[in-house]
Design an enzyme around this catalytic site. Structure first.
Site, PDB file in Angstrom:
ATOM      1  N   ASP A 191      50.019  77.546  34.222  1.00  0.00           N
ATOM      2  CA  ASP A 191      50.359  77.814  32.826  1.00  0.00           C
ATOM      3  C   ASP A 191      51.038  79.170  32.769  1.00  0.00           C
ATOM      4  OD1 ASP A 191      50.191  77.315  29.936  1.00  0.00           O
ATOM      5  OD2 ASP A 191      48.820  79.022  29.934  1.00  0.00           O
ATOM      6  N   GLU A 275      55.195  73.748  33.487  1.00  0.00           N
ATOM      7  CA  GLU A 275      55.771  73.256  32.244  1.00  0.00           C
ATOM      8  C   GLU A 275      57.203  73.754  32.175  1.00  0.00           C
ATOM      9  OE1 GLU A 275      53.387  72.996  28.092  1.00  0.00           O
ATOM     10  OE2 GLU A 275      53.118  74.791  29.271  1.00  0.00           O
ATOM     11  N   CYS A 328      40.817  68.952  25.614  1.00  0.00           N
ATOM     12  CA  CYS A 328      39.767  69.335  26.568  1.00  0.00           C
ATOM     13  C   CYS A 328      40.110  68.728  27.926  1.00  0.00           C
ATOM     14  CB  CYS A 328      38.416  68.808  26.085  1.00  0.00           C
ATOM     15  SG  CYS A 328      37.118  68.932  27.332  1.00  0.00           S
ATOM     16  N   CYS A 331      37.068  66.140  29.117  1.00  0.00           N
ATOM     17  CA  CYS A 331      36.839  64.800  28.572  1.00  0.00           C
ATOM     18  C   CYS A 331      38.046  64.218  27.835  1.00  0.00           C
ATOM     19  CB  CYS A 331      35.633  64.811  27.629  1.00  0.00           C
ATOM     20  SG  CYS A 331      35.974  65.643  26.060  1.00  0.00           S
ATOM     21  N   CYS A 347      34.303  72.650  23.862  1.00  0.00           N
ATOM     22  CA  CYS A 347      34.659  71.304  23.416  1.00  0.00           C
ATOM     23  C   CYS A 347      33.491  70.719  22.619  1.00  0.00           C
ATOM     24  CB  CYS A 347      34.978  70.421  24.613  1.00  0.00           C
ATOM     25  SG  CYS A 347      35.206  68.686  24.162  1.00  0.00           S
ATOM     26  N   CYS A 350      32.226  67.210  24.598  1.00  0.00           N
ATOM     27  CA  CYS A 350      31.447  67.178  25.844  1.00  0.00           C
ATOM     28  C   CYS A 350      30.713  68.487  26.114  1.00  0.00           C
ATOM     29  CB  CYS A 350      32.338  66.822  27.026  1.00  0.00           C
ATOM     30  SG  CYS A 350      33.478  68.137  27.500  1.00  0.00           S
ATOM     31  N   ASP A 357      43.719  79.488  28.854  1.00  0.00           N
ATOM     32  CA  ASP A 357      44.843  79.339  29.789  1.00  0.00           C
ATOM     33  C   ASP A 357      44.500  78.453  30.981  1.00  0.00           C
ATOM     34  OD1 ASP A 357      46.314  81.030  28.139  1.00  0.00           O
ATOM     35  OD2 ASP A 357      45.566  82.821  29.169  1.00  0.00           O
TER      36      ASP A 357
HETATM   37 ZN   LIG Z   1      35.439  67.826  26.266  1.00  0.00          ZN
END
Ligand SMILES: [Zn+2]
Length: 405
Positions: A191, A275, A328, A331, A347, A350, A357
């Site tokens: 990233d 990216e 996330c 998950c 998150c 989960c 980052d």
């Molecule tokens: Zn999650």
């Protein structure tokens, strides 16, 4: 048979005092001829005509020398001709990039060269000769050079550069044999950001405090460059963002750092996922410091591309915008937009706690792997990502443009 990889090898040049005038003249004339040829090309295209090397060379060198405004035009004619050839090539590269024929990062339209910027002249192989401690340039003479490393093969051209702080360099284009490293099956997502130049999916934040401070030091200067604000991606022009010897050493240190970082990443990983800058730079950073970061990211990507080619590694660039900071990585839950100030989040689905980052880098890796496997063996996570509103990424970058002019 494998094709050689083009690379640039750069050395410090130390001109003799008596060569300063000849060099300054060559730089100046090459710049004026380039600018004249660029203006002429634009005129021709505006009139619906096509410009080409023979037409431009005739108009901007042979005929121009006969006019009072350009009667002073001198300097080695090979250098002036090369300037027009390079402009012609710059146009071709730009068109090829626009039409999609040329892969890799988008090529910009040729621009006018400024006197206060770094100056350069290019010599093809038949007009220069390398010696034990010297470089002999046609019509300029023998210039002392510091061979800090061995040239791996006969160079096809050399560009002589005077940077914004008055130092001279010789940048050779050489073809290097690819040396594929043993495959290790490892993959990493990167990233690109401002706070850290590069954060990896392995959890590394790769920017020593020193480099960070150096870049912060350089950013106020970039605020003075109005074109940096007007354009999404200003050219990596050493003098618009950085001027003087302090900045030259900042740029040197940064390049050093990027070299080390890119070499390590390529050595340690079989697949590297990034990216696309056009996406990540535009969306993530709105400040002026971005122009400094842009230059760093471009350099970094160029280095990764050329090293990936040389060492037989795969570089995957995901071209489409993905909400890498919102999903996330554990998950696949889509948690919505997050302000830049939020560096860590949990998150709700989960319970995983994420560094912003590193989570983004993990998502980039997942998207890149899904892409490089062409969807066949895409991990379960990527299915979750698509379900969470991700678009399928496209275009792995197989070839690179390792030696931008
Ligand atoms: Zn999650």
């Amino acid at each position: 048979m494998m094709v050689g990889v083009k690379q640039r090898y750069r050395y410090r040049l130390y001109r003799h005092p008596h060569q300063q005038v000849a060099l300054a003249k060559a730089f100046g004339c090459a710049r004026v001829v380039w600018n004249d040829a660029l203006a002429k090309s634009r005129e021709l295209y505006a009139a619906g005509e096509k410009s080409s090397y023979p037409v431009l060379a005739k108009l901007c060198i042979t005929q121009a020398e006969q006019t009072p405004e350009r009667s002073w035009l001198s300097g080695p004619s090979v250098v002036l001709q090369q300037s027009v050839r390079d402009l012609d090539q710059a146009f071709r590269n730009w068109w090829a990039s626009l039409s999609g024929k040329r892969k890799g990062p988008k090529v910009r339209a040729p621009r006018f060269k400024k006197r206060r910027c770094a100056q350069s002249i290019r010599f093809m192989s038949h007009v220069f000769r390398t010696g034990e401690r010297s470089l002999t340039l046609g019509k300029i003479g023998t210039v002392p050079i510091e061979w800090s490393r061995v040239l791996p093969s006969d160079p096809s051209s050399v560009t002589v550069i005077r940077d914004a702080s008055g130092r001279y360099f010789a940048s050779f284009v050489v073809e290097v044999e690819p040396k594929p490293l043993p495959a290790n099956g490892k993959a990493v997502g990167i990233d690109l950001g401002l706070a850290s130049l590069a954060v990896t999916s392995a959890g590394e934040k790769d920017r020593p405090a020193e480099v960070s401070a150096l870049c912060a030091e350089a950013s106020p200067a970039s605020a003075a460059a109005p074109q940096a604000q007007a354009e999404r991606f200003p050219p990596p022009c050493r003098c618009s963002a950085e001027g003087g010897s302090t900045s030259a050493s900042i740029a040197d240190k940064r390049l050093d750092f990027l070299h080390q970082l890119s070499t390590r990443i390529i050595r340690e990983n079989q697949t590297v996922v990034l990216e696309d800058l056009n996406v990540s730079g535009m969306l993530k950073n709105k400040q002026l410091a971005r122009s400094i970061a842009d230059a760093g990211w471009r350099q970094f990507r160029t280095l990764l591309e050329s090293k990936a080619l040389q060492y037989g590694r795969q570089l995957v660039v995901i071209n489409r915008w993905l909400p890498t900071s919102q999903v996330c990585s554990t998950c696949g839950h889509h948690d919505g937009k997050k302000e830049l100030s939020i560096r860590e989040w949990q998150c709700p689905s989960c319970g995983a706690v994420h560094d912003r980052d590193i989570n983004a880098a993990l998502n980039i890796l997942t998207a890149g792997l899904a892409e490089s496997q062409n969807g066949r063996g895409a991990a379960h996570k990527s299915t979750a990502l698509v379900a969470a509103g991700w678009e399928a990424p496209t275009h792995p970058i197989a070839e690179a443009s390792p030696c931008p002019a």
